[in-house]
Design an enzyme around this catalytic site. Sequence first.
Site, PDB file in Angstrom:
ATOM      1  N   CYS A   1       0.227   2.546   2.305  1.00 57.92           N
ATOM      2  CA  CYS A   1      -0.470   2.678   1.051  1.00 57.92           C
ATOM      3  C   CYS A   1       0.677   3.292  -0.062  1.00 57.92           C
ATOM      4  O   CYS A   1       1.811   3.784   0.274  1.00 57.92           O
ATOM      5  CB  CYS A   1      -1.695   3.602   0.929  1.00 57.92           C
ATOM      6  SG  CYS A   1      -2.487   3.975  -0.341  1.00 57.92           S
TER       7      CYS A   1
ATOM      8  N   ASP B   1       0.179   5.396  -2.266  1.00 55.73           N
ATOM      9  CA  ASP B   1       0.290   6.825  -2.428  1.00 55.73           C
ATOM     10  C   ASP B   1       1.337   7.523  -2.440  1.00 55.73           C
ATOM     11  O   ASP B   1       2.132   7.287  -1.296  1.00 55.73           O
ATOM     12  CB  ASP B   1      -1.021   7.269  -1.338  1.00 55.73           C
ATOM     13  CG  ASP B   1      -1.329   8.694  -1.540  1.00 55.73           C
ATOM     14  OD1 ASP B   1      -0.823   9.663  -1.928  1.00 55.73           O
ATOM     15  OD2 ASP B   1      -2.806   8.740  -1.873  1.00 55.73           O
TER      16      ASP B   1
ATOM     17  N   ARG C   1       1.875  10.662  -1.336  1.00 54.76           N
ATOM     18  CA  ARG C   1       1.926  11.572  -0.477  1.00 54.76           C
ATOM     19  C   ARG C   1       2.398  10.986   0.794  1.00 54.76           C
ATOM     20  O   ARG C   1       2.660  11.801   1.844  1.00 54.76           O
ATOM     21  CB  ARG C   1       0.724  12.211  -0.295  1.00 54.76           C
ATOM     22  CG  ARG C   1       0.100  12.890  -1.792  1.00 54.76           C
ATOM     23  CD  ARG C   1      -1.332  13.293  -1.610  1.00 54.76           C
ATOM     24  NE  ARG C   1      -2.185  12.216  -1.651  1.00 54.76           N
ATOM     25  CZ  ARG C   1      -3.406  12.295  -1.517  1.00 54.76           C
ATOM     26  NH1 ARG C   1      -4.263  13.242  -1.297  1.00 54.76           N
ATOM     27  NH2 ARG C   1      -4.270  10.937  -1.417  1.00 54.76           N
TER      28      ARG C   1
ATOM     29  N   HIS D   1      -3.905   6.205   5.412  1.00 48.45           N
ATOM     30  CA  HIS D   1      -3.766   7.694   5.583  1.00 48.45           C
ATOM     31  C   HIS D   1      -4.981   8.396   5.059  1.00 48.45           C
ATOM     32  O   HIS D   1      -5.817   7.659   4.781  1.00 48.45           O
ATOM     33  CB  HIS D   1      -2.475   8.108   4.468  1.00 48.45           C
ATOM     34  CG  HIS D   1      -2.838   7.813   3.093  1.00 48.45           C
ATOM     35  ND1 HIS D   1      -3.381   8.788   2.335  1.00 48.45           N
ATOM     36  CD2 HIS D   1      -2.730   6.374   2.555  1.00 48.45           C
ATOM     37  CE1 HIS D   1      -3.712   8.118   1.128  1.00 48.45           C
ATOM     38  NE2 HIS D   1      -3.360   6.635   1.298  1.00 48.45           N
TER      39      HIS D   1
ATOM     40  N   CYS E   1      -7.385   8.505   1.244  1.00 50.46           N
ATOM     41  CA  CYS E   1      -6.911   7.291   0.621  1.00 50.46           C
ATOM     42  C   CYS E   1      -7.853   6.856  -0.401  1.00 50.46           C
ATOM     43  O   CYS E   1      -9.051   6.558  -0.351  1.00 50.46           O
ATOM     44  CB  CYS E   1      -6.797   6.097   1.554  1.00 50.46           C
ATOM     45  SG  CYS E   1      -6.249   4.676   1.077  1.00 50.46           S
TER      46      CYS E   1
HETATM   47 ZN   LIG Z   1      -3.910   5.310  -0.032  1.00 48.48          ZN
END
Ligand SMILES: [Zn+2]
Length: 214
Positions: free
Chosen positions: A40, A42, A44, A101, A104
Site C-alpha cells: 500500500c 500508506d 506508515r 496492513h 488501511c
Molecule cells: Zn493502506
Amino acid sequence: MLERLKKGLTNFKDVTYKKYEQLYQDLEQKQNPHTLFIACSDSRVDPERLIDSEPGEVFMIRNIANTIPTYELSQRDLTTVSSVEFAVEVLGVKEIIVCGHSNCGGCAAALGGREKLDHLPFTQNYLEPLESVKEKIEQNHAHEDDNAKARLMEHLNIIEQVEHLKTYPWIKQKVENGELGIEGWHYDIKTGSVLVYDEATDAFHESEKYQSEQ
Ligand SMILES: [Zn+2]
C-alpha cells in the site's frame, strides 16, 4: 523544498551512500532484485525496513490498498500491470509479496461504501474491484464488530490480490513450475508483526511461526 527533505538528501549523500558506496557502484548498470513487493502507498508502511533489504534487492509497486487487477481487467491499471510484467518477465524475480496492513484507509473506504466517495471520483472508480471483497464480508460476517470487519477486509483483500496475480498466464505457469512464489502478508503497524497467509489452512499465521514451520 521542505527543510526535512534537504536534511534527508544531505544525510543520504554523507552517511547512507557512503555506507553502501561499493554496492551503488556495482548496481549502476544492472539490477537483479529477488523479490517484487506490492504494498500500500500508506506512509506508515516501510517495506525495505520491514524486510531489512539493501538497495537492489526489491522491485517495488505501491498503490492504494496494494491492488492488482485481474488479467481480464488489466487495462484498469497499466501502471501496476506493466510493473508486474517487467519484474516477472524481465527481471525474473523469484517471489512476489502482496503486503497489506492494519488501519488501511483504502480498505476502510471500500468497506465503508464507495458511494461516500463522490468527492474523490478517481478513488471511487479505482476501488470498484474491492466491491466483491466488501460483499463477502457483508454476506458472511455481518455480525462482527467494526474492528474485526476492518481487519477481515484487509486480510480478504490480500488473498484476493494474490488470486488476481495468478490469473495472468505467465505468472500461473511460473508458479506451477516452482519458479515463482507468491505470498500474502499483513503488516500490523502498532506491533510491528507480520502475518503470512497460508493457503493450506486458509489462515494468516505469525511470520515467526511460519518460518519455523518451513
Ligand atoms: Zn493502506
